[in-house]
Enzyme design. Structure first.
Site, PDB file in Angstrom:
ATOM      1  NE  ARG A 149      19.234  12.526 -29.185  1.00 14.27           N
ATOM      2  CZ  ARG A 149      18.316  11.902 -29.839  1.00 14.27           C
ATOM      3  NH1 ARG A 149      18.321  11.612 -31.055  1.00 14.27           N
ATOM      4  NH2 ARG A 149      17.276  11.125 -29.221  1.00 14.27           N
ATOM      5  CG  HIS A 246      19.511  18.883 -25.499  1.00 18.15           C
ATOM      6  ND1 HIS A 246      20.208  18.373 -26.610  1.00 18.15           N
ATOM      7  CD2 HIS A 246      18.724  18.046 -24.812  1.00 18.15           C
ATOM      8  CE1 HIS A 246      19.878  17.126 -26.533  1.00 18.15           C
ATOM      9  NE2 HIS A 246      18.894  16.940 -25.563  1.00 18.15           N
ATOM     10  NE  ARG A 249      16.334  16.002 -28.533  1.00 17.21           N
ATOM     11  CZ  ARG A 249      16.084  15.233 -29.332  1.00 17.21           C
ATOM     12  NH1 ARG A 249      15.888  15.496 -30.707  1.00 17.21           N
ATOM     13  NH2 ARG A 249      15.519  13.948 -29.075  1.00 17.21           N
ATOM     14  CG  HIS A 272      12.494  10.986 -27.323  1.00 21.44           C
ATOM     15  ND1 HIS A 272      11.671  12.030 -26.803  1.00 21.44           N
ATOM     16  CD2 HIS A 272      13.628  11.284 -27.298  1.00 21.44           C
ATOM     17  CE1 HIS A 272      12.462  12.739 -26.292  1.00 21.44           C
ATOM     18  NE2 HIS A 272      13.866  12.589 -26.510  1.00 21.44           N
ATOM     19  CE1 TYR A 281      11.778  18.585 -24.292  1.00 16.53           C
ATOM     20  CE2 TYR A 281      11.354  16.509 -24.873  1.00 16.53           C
ATOM     21  CZ  TYR A 281      12.340  17.458 -24.651  1.00 16.53           C
ATOM     22  OH  TYR A 281      13.731  17.218 -24.756  1.00 16.53           O
TER      23      TYR A 281
END
Length: 300
Positions: A149, A246, A249, A272, A281
């Site tokens: 991040r 983001h 990412r 996560h 994803y």
């Protein structure tokens, strides 16, 4: 009867000490709860323990009338449910008025990402003939190589980078640390940046600090600064649109999964806590669908 400020202070202390929540999470909770308190005051309710389900329904209706997104309403509802769950645990209330409030189903949007060709195009457009250009290259390489991040990237310090092992120590959400591999391209870009550009940009004694990335004045780079840099980079490349931090990412996770990485590994790399956060994803690109189809179908 319990004072609003006292109830909120106790809840925030609980989040900080027992839940080990991040500063960002706590600020969001404060804002949402203050908004609820303002609503209660407008209704002539000064005691948080006297709130009933009818008041909750009225509050949610008020939120929808403001045209807030389902995601925002769901977040506020979840926040206040947690707040009253805490008060229930402390014995300040007899029941949780938000327990019956259903969370609105969030709109499922696939995260925006860049295709591999677009990433290559972006890297090719980078200029490395100045300290700023060298820094930008190292910044982009690290974000894409690790999927961290932007807030985590801004917190990386020199001692967190181990170029010999090819790892970076990331200080994640909820004060959870994790080691993330750093690829060869990123290692080389960061090494060049530390030895040249960063040293030049922090040459003043007043700029002595350990943060890896710095702005043109030598001060630690902020998340806002990263967003500005990335948008400037996208303008100078042939790519269209804007480049939100983001997206790098998202691109990191998508490219790993499309190239055979297992979801549990990607979950750990992204930091996560829940696998459901990573499953978003598992979408595949049209190119990947076509590639698999051509390789697998007997009459493709």
């Amino acid at each position: 009867m319990i004072n609003q400020n006292k109830a909120l202070s106790s809840f925030i202390e609980y989040l900080q000490i027992e839940k080990n929540s991040s500063h960002y999470t706590i600020e969001n909770y404060k804002r949402d709860i203050h908004e609820f308190f303002l609503f209660l005051n407008e209704q002539g309710i000064t005691d948080v323990t006297s709130v009933e389900y009818f008041d909750v329904r009225l509050f949610l209706t008020n939120l929808y009338e403001k045209k807030l997104s389902k995601r925002t309403v769901a977040r506020k509802t979840s926040c206040l449910r947690s707040f009253y769950k805490f008060l229930l645990r402390e014995g300040d209330v007899k029941d949780n008025p938000f327990s019956l409030a259903s969370l609105p189903k969030k709109d499922q949007k696939l995260p925006r990402f860049l295709y591999e060709e677009e990433m290559n195009q972006l890297f090719s457009s980078l200029k490395k003939d100045s300290p700023i250009g060298i820094r930008n290259t190292a910044l982009l390489e690290l974000l894409y190589a690790t999927g961290i991040r932007v807030s985590e990237c801004c917190e990386v310090k020199l001692q967190d980078i181990d170029l010999s092992l090819g790892t970076v120590l990331v200080h994640g959400k909820g004060k959870k640390d994790r080691y993330v591999p750093v690829g060869r391209y990123a290692q080389e870009a960061i090494d060049l940046y530390i030895r040249t550009a960063r040293m030049e940009m922090t040459s003043s004694d007043a700029k002595a600090h350990a943060y890896l990335f710095v702005n043109f004045r030598g001060d630690p780079l902020t998340a806002r600064g990263v967003r500005y840099i990335l948008n400037e980079l996208i303008k100078k490349s042939a790519a269209e649109g804007s480049l939100h931090p983001h997206m790098l990412r998202h691109s990191f996770a998508t490219h790993l999964l499309n190239n055979g990485a297992d979801i549990r590994t990607v979950q750990e790399l992204l930091g996560h806590s829940k696998i459901s956060s990573t499953q978003v994803y598992t979408h595949v690109t049209k190119d990947q669908l076509k590639k698999v189809y051509n390789a697998s179908h007997p009459r493709a």
